[in-house]
Design an enzyme around this catalytic site. Structure first.
Site, PDB file in Angstrom:
ATOM      1  N   THR A 126      12.347   5.280  12.629  1.00  0.00           N
ATOM      2  CA  THR A 126      12.528   6.549  11.944  1.00  0.00           C
ATOM      3  C   THR A 126      12.890   7.664  12.925  1.00  0.00           C
ATOM      4  O   THR A 126      12.491   7.608  14.100  1.00  0.00           O
ATOM      5  CB  THR A 126      11.222   6.935  11.209  1.00  0.00           C
ATOM      6  OG1 THR A 126      11.301   8.291  10.773  1.00  0.00           O
ATOM      7  CG2 THR A 126       9.996   6.812  12.112  1.00  0.00           C
ATOM      8  N   ASP A 127      13.576   8.686  12.432  1.00  0.00           N
ATOM      9  CA  ASP A 127      13.877   9.838  13.293  1.00  0.00           C
ATOM     10  C   ASP A 127      12.610  10.609  13.656  1.00  0.00           C
ATOM     11  O   ASP A 127      12.613  11.408  14.595  1.00  0.00           O
ATOM     12  CB  ASP A 127      14.919  10.762  12.638  1.00  0.00           C
ATOM     13  CG  ASP A 127      14.477  11.373  11.321  1.00  0.00           C
ATOM     14  OD1 ASP A 127      13.385  11.019  10.818  1.00  0.00           O
ATOM     15  OD2 ASP A 127      15.228  12.210  10.773  1.00  0.00           O
ATOM     16  N   GLU A 128      11.509  10.362  12.918  1.00  0.00           N
ATOM     17  CA  GLU A 128      10.272  11.115  13.201  1.00  0.00           C
ATOM     18  C   GLU A 128       9.700  10.797  14.568  1.00  0.00           C
ATOM     19  O   GLU A 128       8.877  11.552  15.082  1.00  0.00           O
ATOM     20  CB  GLU A 128       9.226  10.860  12.109  1.00  0.00           C
ATOM     21  CG  GLU A 128       9.684  11.371  10.762  1.00  0.00           C
ATOM     22  CD  GLU A 128       8.567  11.608   9.761  1.00  0.00           C
ATOM     23  OE1 GLU A 128       7.387  11.562  10.137  1.00  0.00           O
ATOM     24  OE2 GLU A 128       8.907  11.841   8.585  1.00  0.00           O
ATOM     25  N   TYR A 151       1.502   8.686  11.665  1.00  0.00           N
ATOM     26  CA  TYR A 151       2.577   7.785  11.203  1.00  0.00           C
ATOM     27  C   TYR A 151       3.656   7.646  12.273  1.00  0.00           C
ATOM     28  O   TYR A 151       4.011   6.532  12.686  1.00  0.00           O
ATOM     29  CB  TYR A 151       3.190   8.310   9.895  1.00  0.00           C
ATOM     30  CG  TYR A 151       4.558   7.708   9.595  1.00  0.00           C
ATOM     31  CD1 TYR A 151       4.699   6.374   9.232  1.00  0.00           C
ATOM     32  CD2 TYR A 151       5.723   8.483   9.717  1.00  0.00           C
ATOM     33  CE1 TYR A 151       5.960   5.825   8.981  1.00  0.00           C
ATOM     34  CE2 TYR A 151       6.985   7.939   9.472  1.00  0.00           C
ATOM     35  CZ  TYR A 151       7.086   6.599   9.106  1.00  0.00           C
ATOM     36  OH  TYR A 151       8.329   6.061   8.870  1.00  0.00           O
ATOM     37  N   LYS A 155       4.932   4.447  14.640  1.00  0.00           N
ATOM     38  CA  LYS A 155       6.311   3.925  14.657  1.00  0.00           C
ATOM     39  C   LYS A 155       6.879   3.969  16.085  1.00  0.00           C
ATOM     40  O   LYS A 155       7.577   3.051  16.504  1.00  0.00           O
ATOM     41  CB  LYS A 155       7.203   4.739  13.702  1.00  0.00           C
ATOM     42  CG  LYS A 155       6.862   4.608  12.227  1.00  0.00           C
ATOM     43  CD  LYS A 155       7.085   3.224  11.653  1.00  0.00           C
ATOM     44  CE  LYS A 155       8.532   2.831  11.538  1.00  0.00           C
ATOM     45  NZ  LYS A 155       8.701   1.532  10.826  1.00  0.00           N
TER      46      LYS A 155
HETATM   47  P1  NAD Z   1       7.512   1.811   1.500  1.00  0.00           P
HETATM   48  O1  NAD Z   1       6.167   2.388   1.755  1.00  0.00           O
HETATM   49  O2  NAD Z   1       8.210   2.123   0.227  1.00  0.00           O
HETATM   50  O3  NAD Z   1       7.434   0.213   1.592  1.00  0.00           O
HETATM   51  C1  NAD Z   1       6.701  -0.445   2.575  1.00  0.00           C
HETATM   52  C2  NAD Z   1       6.599  -1.908   2.164  1.00  0.00           C
HETATM   53  O4  NAD Z   1       5.894  -2.621   3.201  1.00  0.00           O
HETATM   54  C3  NAD Z   1       5.808  -2.140   0.869  1.00  0.00           C
HETATM   55  O5  NAD Z   1       6.468  -3.068   0.056  1.00  0.00           O
HETATM   56  C4  NAD Z   1       4.474  -2.698   1.352  1.00  0.00           C
HETATM   57  O6  NAD Z   1       3.853  -3.559   0.400  1.00  0.00           O
HETATM   58  C5  NAD Z   1       4.899  -3.448   2.599  1.00  0.00           C
HETATM   59  N1  NAD Z   1       3.806  -3.628   3.567  1.00  0.00           N
HETATM   60  C6  NAD Z   1       2.932  -2.665   4.011  1.00  0.00           C
HETATM   61  N2  NAD Z   1       2.061  -3.227   4.867  1.00  0.00           N
HETATM   62  C7  NAD Z   1       2.414  -4.534   5.000  1.00  0.00           C
HETATM   63  C8  NAD Z   1       1.900  -5.623   5.760  1.00  0.00           C
HETATM   64  N3  NAD Z   1       0.841  -5.467   6.572  1.00  0.00           N
HETATM   65  N4  NAD Z   1       2.485  -6.833   5.646  1.00  0.00           N
HETATM   66  C9  NAD Z   1       3.550  -7.002   4.814  1.00  0.00           C
HETATM   67  N5  NAD Z   1       4.062  -6.022   4.065  1.00  0.00           N
HETATM   68  C10 NAD Z   1       3.498  -4.796   4.158  1.00  0.00           C
HETATM   69  O7  NAD Z   1       8.383   2.214   2.757  1.00  0.00           O
HETATM   70  P2  NAD Z   1       9.942   2.587   2.834  1.00  0.00           P
HETATM   71  O8  NAD Z   1      10.099   4.021   2.545  1.00  0.00           O
HETATM   72  O9  NAD Z   1      10.701   1.578   2.089  1.00  0.00           O
HETATM   73  O10 NAD Z   1      10.164   2.388   4.407  1.00  0.00           O
HETATM   74  C11 NAD Z   1      10.553   1.123   4.919  1.00  0.00           C
HETATM   75  C12 NAD Z   1      10.684   1.225   6.429  1.00  0.00           C
HETATM   76  O11 NAD Z   1      11.654   2.208   6.754  1.00  0.00           O
HETATM   77  C13 NAD Z   1       9.391   1.664   7.118  1.00  0.00           C
HETATM   78  O12 NAD Z   1       9.280   0.926   8.310  1.00  0.00           O
HETATM   79  C14 NAD Z   1       9.605   3.148   7.412  1.00  0.00           C
HETATM   80  O13 NAD Z   1       8.892   3.529   8.550  1.00  0.00           O
HETATM   81  C15 NAD Z   1      11.092   3.190   7.639  1.00  0.00           C
HETATM   82  N6  NAD Z   1      11.781   4.451   7.314  1.00  0.00           N
HETATM   83  C16 NAD Z   1      11.598   5.045   6.087  1.00  0.00           C
HETATM   84  C17 NAD Z   1      12.318   6.210   5.772  1.00  0.00           C
HETATM   85  C18 NAD Z   1      12.167   6.889   4.431  1.00  0.00           C
HETATM   86  O14 NAD Z   1      12.720   7.983   4.255  1.00  0.00           O
HETATM   87  N7  NAD Z   1      11.478   6.312   3.462  1.00  0.00           N
HETATM   88  C19 NAD Z   1      13.185   6.759   6.716  1.00  0.00           C
HETATM   89  C20 NAD Z   1      13.320   6.142   7.962  1.00  0.00           C
HETATM   90  C21 NAD Z   1      12.628   4.976   8.244  1.00  0.00           C
HETATM   91  O1  DAU Z   2      12.462  11.266   8.493  1.00  0.00           O
HETATM   92  C1  DAU Z   2      12.183   9.964   8.067  1.00  0.00           C
HETATM   93  C2  DAU Z   2      10.832   9.934   7.390  1.00  0.00           C
HETATM   94  O2  DAU Z   2      10.992  10.611   6.137  1.00  0.00           O
HETATM   95  C3  DAU Z   2      10.309   8.519   7.181  1.00  0.00           C
HETATM   96  O3  DAU Z   2      10.074   7.920   8.428  1.00  0.00           O
HETATM   97  C4  DAU Z   2       9.014   8.528   6.357  1.00  0.00           C
HETATM   98  O4  DAU Z   2       8.616   7.196   6.076  1.00  0.00           O
HETATM   99  C5  DAU Z   2       9.276   9.260   5.062  1.00  0.00           C
HETATM  100  O5  DAU Z   2       8.075   9.356   4.329  1.00  0.00           O
HETATM  101  C6  DAU Z   2       9.845  10.660   5.320  1.00  0.00           C
HETATM  102  O6  DAU Z   2       8.851  11.531   5.911  1.00  0.00           O
HETATM  103  P1  DAU Z   2       8.687  13.071   5.442  1.00  0.00           P
HETATM  104  O7  DAU Z   2       7.328  13.499   5.796  1.00  0.00           O
HETATM  105  O8  DAU Z   2       9.831  13.882   5.895  1.00  0.00           O
HETATM  106  O9  DAU Z   2       8.848  12.853   3.838  1.00  0.00           O
HETATM  107  P2  DAU Z   2       8.088  13.474   2.591  1.00  0.00           P
HETATM  108  O10 DAU Z   2       8.862  13.047   1.386  1.00  0.00           O
HETATM  109  O11 DAU Z   2       6.634  13.188   2.614  1.00  0.00           O
HETATM  110  O12 DAU Z   2       8.291  15.035   2.795  1.00  0.00           O
HETATM  111  C7  DAU Z   2       9.582  15.609   2.876  1.00  0.00           C
HETATM  112  C8  DAU Z   2       9.403  17.106   3.050  1.00  0.00           C
HETATM  113  O13 DAU Z   2       8.870  17.658   1.840  1.00  0.00           O
HETATM  114  C9  DAU Z   2       8.428  17.486   4.143  1.00  0.00           C
HETATM  115  O14 DAU Z   2       8.861  18.694   4.757  1.00  0.00           O
HETATM  116  C10 DAU Z   2       7.118  17.751   3.390  1.00  0.00           C
HETATM  117  C11 DAU Z   2       7.610  18.322   2.062  1.00  0.00           C
HETATM  118  N1  DAU Z   2       6.748  18.035   0.877  1.00  0.00           N
HETATM  119  C12 DAU Z   2       6.421  16.747   0.626  1.00  0.00           C
HETATM  120  C13 DAU Z   2       5.623  16.434  -0.466  1.00  0.00           C
HETATM  121  C14 DAU Z   2       5.235  15.006  -0.750  1.00  0.00           C
HETATM  122  C15 DAU Z   2       6.360  19.077   0.045  1.00  0.00           C
HETATM  123  O15 DAU Z   2       6.697  20.258   0.263  1.00  0.00           O
HETATM  124  N2  DAU Z   2       5.574  18.765  -1.033  1.00  0.00           N
HETATM  125  C16 DAU Z   2       5.174  17.491  -1.328  1.00  0.00           C
HETATM  126  O16 DAU Z   2       4.429  17.284  -2.314  1.00  0.00           O
END
Ligand code: NAD
Ligand code: DAU
Length: 337
Positions: A126-128, A151, A155
Site C-alpha cells: 500500500t502507499d500508506e 496497519y 504492511k
Molecule cells: P479486505 O479487508 O477487503 O480483504 C482481506 C481478505 O483477506 C479477506 O477476504 C479476509 O478474509 C482475508 N484474510 C484476512 N486474514 C487472513 C488470514 N490470516 N488468512 C487468510 N485470509 C485472510 O482487503 P482489501 O481492501 O481487499 O485489501 C487487499 C490487500 O490490498 C491488502 O493486503 C491491503 O493491504 C492491500 N491494499 C488495499 C487497498 C485498498 O484501498 N483497499 C489499497 C492498497 C493496498
Molecule cells: O491508501 C491505501 C489504503 O487506503 C489501503 O492500504 C487501506 O487498506 C485502505 O483501507 C485505505 O486506507 P484509508 O485509511 O485511506 O481508507 P478509509 O476508507 O478508511 O478512509 C479514507 C479517508 O476517509 C481517510 O482520510 C479517512 C476518511 N474517513 C473514513 C471513514 C471510514 C472519514 O472521514 N469517515 C469515515 O467514516
C-alpha cells in the site's frame, strides 16, 4: 497453465482479481486461500465460486502445514498475497491481529515459497507505507518508508521481509504499492461504500476532522490489471507504485456521492478525527506506466458513477453485508466520535 495461489481472494480487491483472472485468463488455475474474516465473503465471488479453474480453500495464511500442502498439491508457480487486515481504524482499536496476519502470515508464505521454489511472489502492499505528504509532491518508489498507523507499520514490515527474502535467499518477488481503491464488493467500513450505504438510508455521513484529507483514488479493476502486468512482465525484485492520478479531498468525494444519489448535503456530520490521521496521499505511477505499459481504464468521474450504480443494483449483497456484526462494529467505532 499458470498455477497461482491467491490469498485473501474473498475480500474486496482479491475477489475482483479472482474474477478478472477467471474471466480473462482461461489458462490459469486459481487456488484461493482465505480465512473468511468479517471482510471475506464468498458472495463476492458468486457465480465464480464453482468455476472449473477455481479451488477455494477456507484457511489461514499463518497455517504453515496448509500453505505448504497447497503449494505441493497444486504445483503452484506464483503467489499473489492479498490476505491482510486492511482497515486503519480497526488497527487503532486492536493492532495485534494486524501483526499476526500481515507480518507473521506473510512470513509463513515467504518461507514456504522459498523452500518450494515458487517462481514469483507478489506482495500487494500500500502507499500508506510511505507515510503522509504535505501540500506538494508525490510518493515514488524511492520515497523512504515512514508508516504512521499500526496497519501501515504492519504492511511496511511485510514489505521489508519480502525484500529480505529476495536479498538473502534469492526468492523472486515483486512488491506493489497502491493508493485507495474503490469499486464493487468493497466492505462498507471504508469511506466510499460507508457513505453510499449511510446516504441510501438517510443516516448522517461521519466526516473525520475537517474533511480536507486527500486520497488518490483508483478503480479496483485497474488495480487488478496492474497486478496482472506485474505478474506477467516485471523483472524480479522491482517495486511498483500503482495509482490513478485522482487526488480528491474526502468532502469532494462525499458531495459527489450525495449529489448522484439526490441526497442533501445536510447529511454531512463532522465527527472526531482519526488519531494520527495521514493528511495526504498521492502516487507517482510513472514507473509501471512507462516500464510495463499499464494504464487505468476509467477516470474517477466514470468509476465513481459505476460504483454508486453497482451498490444501487446490488441491494441484497449490501443488505446481507450490513446485517449481523456490522451494526455492532458501526456503533462501537462511531459512538465515541
Ligand atoms: P479486505 O479487508 O477487503 O480483504 C482481506 C481478505 O483477506 C479477506 O477476504 C479476509 O478474509 C482475508 N484474510 C484476512 N486474514 C487472513 C488470514 N490470516 N488468512 C487468510 N485470509 C485472510 O482487503 P482489501 O481492501 O481487499 O485489501 C487487499 C490487500 O490490498 C491488502 O493486503 C491491503 O493491504 C492491500 N491494499 C488495499 C487497498 C485498498 O484501498 N483497499 C489499497 C492498497 C493496498
Ligand atoms: O491508501 C491505501 C489504503 O487506503 C489501503 O492500504 C487501506 O487498506 C485502505 O483501507 C485505505 O486506507 P484509508 O485509511 O485511506 O481508507 P478509509 O476508507 O478508511 O478512509 C479514507 C479517508 O476517509 C481517510 O482520510 C479517512 C476518511 N474517513 C473514513 C471513514 C471510514 C472519514 O472521514 N469517515 C469515515 O467514516
Amino acid at each position: 497453465m499458470k498455477r497461482i495461489l491467491i490469498t485473501g481472494g474473498a475480500g474486496f480487491i482479491g475477489s475482483n482479481f479472482v474474477r478478472m483472472v477467471l474471466s480473462e485468463h482461461p489458462d490459469c488455475l486459481v487456488v484461493n486461500l482465505d480465512k473468511l474474516t468479517y471482510a471475506g465473503n464468498l458472495e463476492n465471488l458468486a457465480e465464480f465460486v464453482d468455476h472449473a479453474n477455481h479451488k477455494f480453500v477456507h484457511g489461514d495464511i499463518c497455517d504453515e502445514t496448509l500453505v505448504r500442502k497447497l503449494i505441493d498439491e497444486y504445483r503452484i508457480d506464483a503467489i499473489v498475497n492479498f490476505a491482510a487486515e486492511s482497515h486503519v481504524d480497526r488497527s487503532i482499536t486492536g493492532p495485534r491481529v494486524f501483526i499476526d496476519t500481515n507480518v507473521s502470515g506473510t512470513l509463513t508464505l515467504l518461507e514456504a515459497a522459498r523452500d518450494k521454489n515458487v517462481q514469483c511472489f507478489v506482495q500487494v502492499s500500500t502507499d500508506e507505507v510511505y507515510g503522509s505528504l504535505g501540500a506538494e509532491g508525490m510518493f515514488t518508489e524511492q520515497t523512504p518508508l515512514s508508516p504512521n498507523s499500526p496497519y501501515s507499520a504492519s504492511k511496511a514490515s511485510a514489505d521489508h521481509l519480502v525484500r529480505a527474502f529476495g536479498h538473502t535467499w534469492g526468492l523472486p518477488y515483486n512488491i506493489t504499492r497502491c493508493s485507495n481503491n474503490y469499486g464493487p464488493y468493497q466492505f462498507p467500513e471504508k469511506l466510499i461504500p460507508l457513505m453510499i450505504n449511510n446516504a441510501l438510508n438517510d443516516k448522517p455521513l461521519p466526516v473525520y476532522g475537517d474533511g480536507m484529507y486527500v486520497r488518490d483514488w483508483l478503480y479496483v479493476y485497474d488495480h487488478c490489471t496492474a497486478i496482472w502486468q506485474v505478474l506477467e512482465k516485471a523483472p524480479s525484485g522491482e517495486i511498483y507504485n500503482i495509482g490513478g492520478c485522482n487526488e480528491k479531498p474526502n468532502l469532494e468525494v462525499i458531495r459527489l456521492i450525495l449529489s448522484h444519489l439526490n441526497k442533501p448535503d445536510t447529511l454531512i456530520q463532522y465527527v472526531k478525527d482519526r488519531p494520527g490521521h495521514d493528511r495526504r496521499y498521492a502516487i507517482d505511477a510513472s514507473k509501471i506506466i512507462n516500464e510495463l505499459g499499464w494504464k487505468p481504464s476509467v477516470t474517477f468521474e466514470q468509476g465513481i458513477v459505476k460504483t454508486i450504480d453497482w451498490y444501487l443494483d446490488n441491494g441484497p449483497w449490501l443488505a446481507h453485508v450490513v446485517s449481523g456484526d456490522y451494526q455492532k462494529y458501526y456503533d462501537t467505532m462511531y459512538s465515541g466520535r
